[in-house]
Scaffold this motif. Sequence first.
Motif: not given
Length: 211
Positions: A13, A91-93, A147
Amino acid sequence: MSSPEEVDPEPVWYAGYGSNLSPDRLRCYLAGGCPPGAARTYPGAREPGEPLDVRPVSLPGSVLFAWESPTWGGGIAFLDPTGPGTSRATAYLVTPRQFSDVHAQEMWREPGVDLDLAPLLASGRRVVGPGRYETLHVAGELEGRPVLTFSAPDADALEPRAPAAVYLATMADGLRDAHGLGDDEIVDYLLGCPGAAPEWDADRLADVVTG
């Protein structure tokens, strides 16, 4: 069947707390392009696909505005992980390669070099250079994956500087789209970030947020 050397690394993340609160802005780092109001066109990542997932998250610490951005004019956001409270982020995976290329473009470098994330994951903090966004942090965990984010080595020591309207508008888009905040909540959040006031007050910021 792929050999062990060909297995893709596990995604991580990436948490954006400034202009990258906005998924549309983050896409310029992945697919390439120029965010509205910015003075720079980004080449994009080696893996230009969409994030595998997008989530609103809270990071420990406070967000402040400082420095002087050649891309936006005015200050930009930095995370002080030791600051009080929590800060909103998106949050970007993404793949480790995408994370590396986002970080490179933040530092005005061409994408193409993979960051070694192992020392970061082992220690929780890693300084990879002297630049404004070259201190990497593990800011938490989401669904069993780390993260990650980045900031200045000592964000609290930076000279405060108010951000430009277009930068605040981009953050507002992310707070609205990813976090579902209303206009008044967005104004309150941005005004609570050190460096926004006194140049920005509630009335002027509301004009930017409502656009």
